[in-house]
Design an enzyme around this catalytic site. Structure first.
Site, PDB file in Angstrom:
ATOM      1  N   ALA A  14      12.060  16.280   2.116  1.00 20.84           N
ATOM      2  CA  ALA A  14      10.676  15.993   1.435  1.00 20.84           C
ATOM      3  C   ALA A  14      10.285  14.642   2.174  1.00 20.84           C
ATOM      4  O   ALA A  14       9.006  14.525   2.313  1.00 20.84           O
ATOM      5  CB  ALA A  14      11.106  15.596   0.015  1.00 20.84           C
ATOM      6  N   TYR A  15      10.942  13.753   2.410  1.00 16.13           N
ATOM      7  CA  TYR A  15      10.448  12.157   2.880  1.00 16.13           C
ATOM      8  C   TYR A  15      10.078  12.732   4.370  1.00 16.13           C
ATOM      9  O   TYR A  15       8.924  12.316   4.582  1.00 16.13           O
ATOM     10  CB  TYR A  15      11.652  11.452   3.265  1.00 16.13           C
ATOM     11  CG  TYR A  15      11.439   9.963   3.506  1.00 16.13           C
ATOM     12  CD1 TYR A  15      10.806   9.073   2.893  1.00 16.13           C
ATOM     13  CD2 TYR A  15      11.773   9.565   4.807  1.00 16.13           C
ATOM     14  CE1 TYR A  15      10.251   7.884   3.213  1.00 16.13           C
ATOM     15  CE2 TYR A  15      11.486   8.392   5.255  1.00 16.13           C
ATOM     16  CZ  TYR A  15      10.829   7.451   4.519  1.00 16.13           C
ATOM     17  OH  TYR A  15      10.563   6.205   5.042  1.00 16.13           O
ATOM     18  N   ALA A  16      10.690  13.367   5.185  1.00 19.70           N
ATOM     19  CA  ALA A  16       9.873  13.958   6.588  1.00 19.70           C
ATOM     20  C   ALA A  16       8.583  14.452   6.396  1.00 19.70           C
ATOM     21  O   ALA A  16       7.710  14.315   7.101  1.00 19.70           O
ATOM     22  CB  ALA A  16      11.145  14.677   7.291  1.00 19.70           C
TER      23      ALA A  16
END
Length: 251
Positions: A153-155
């Site tokens: 999700a962060y990437a």
């Protein structure tokens, strides 16, 4: 004369970590700095450090995940200091899970606090940045550039920020506005907590950094941002700078 004298900067998530370091460095070079975030006490602490050093600071409590809050952050910056020259989109919520375990809610959280927040802030700031021929610095991450495991999700959010930044660099270049991305590796409070909990992983991270250390939020990351938004780098836009001591090498 300080490089940023007469300039005004807005730094989201400026109450701690990398955001705090950037705010301190911008103020040290003469900029009036507005710092925003959800925790008033942390913002006041950073603003206090700036004023103790002889700088000018103003705080706005708000959530970058809310469009109205973002619009208010920009409006209060302009009302307090008369304009806006530098926008630093630093705030970002992070979720770390394996891809198969990542939920829609995880992705929504990282997008709302990351690329959507940057998108909203950039739109709100555009009229003022056009007047000042200003500069935008958005924060990416090597976790996204390298595709590190457990950062789905962060990437996704961080690479969306890089795509947004490249489009803005092309569209806003004719206005004299520069838009760049930094991917920092710094010893923030979150990094310190992580390394304390997983010392063996800390050794592995440091072993992969050619310069042999994590960056300092103010002197390594903040001062690089100062250079990036100053006239010293007036011909650079649409770039991604890996401020990681050589950990990630990209062509």
């Amino acid at each position: 004369m300080a490089r940023l004298s007469g300039k005004t900067a807005l730094v989201t998530g400026g109450g701690q970590g990398v955001g705090r370091g950037i705010a301190l460095a911008l103020a040290a070079e003469g900029a009036a700095v507005v710092i925003t975030g959800r925790t008033e006490g942390k913002l006041k602490d950073t603003a206090g450090e700036i004023t103790e050093r002889g700088g000018r600071a103003y705080t706005v409590v708000g959530d970058v995940g809310e469009r109205d809050d973002v619009d208010r952050m920009v409006a209060e910056t302009v009302r307090e200091f008369g304009g806006l020259d530098v926008l630093v989109n630093n705030a970002q919520s992070s979720v770390q899970r394996k891809l198969v375990e990542t939920s829609y809610e995880d992705v929504e959280l990282t997008y709302r606090s990351g690329p959507l927040a940057a998108f909203h802030a950039m739109q709100a700031a555009l009229p003022h940045l056009r007047e000042s021929c200003g500069s935008v610095v958005n924060l990416g991450s090597s976790a996204a550039v390298q595709g590190e495991a457990t950062f789905a999700a962060y990437a996704m959010a961080k690479e969306a920020i890089r795509g947004l930044s490249r489009v803005a660099a092309r569209e806003w270049g004719p206005y004299g506005i520069r838009v760049n991305v930094i991917c920092p590796a710094a010893l923030s409070p979150a990094a310190e907590e992580y390394f304390a909990a997983y010392p063996e992983r800390a050794e592995g991270v440091l072993a992969g950094i050619p310069l042999g250390r994590m960056g300092d939020p103010e002197t390594d990351i903040g001062r690089a941002v100062v250079a990036l938004v100053s006239d010293d780098m007036a011909y650079l836009t649409g770039a991604t700078l890996m401020l990681e001591g050589g950990r990630t090498l990209i062509g």
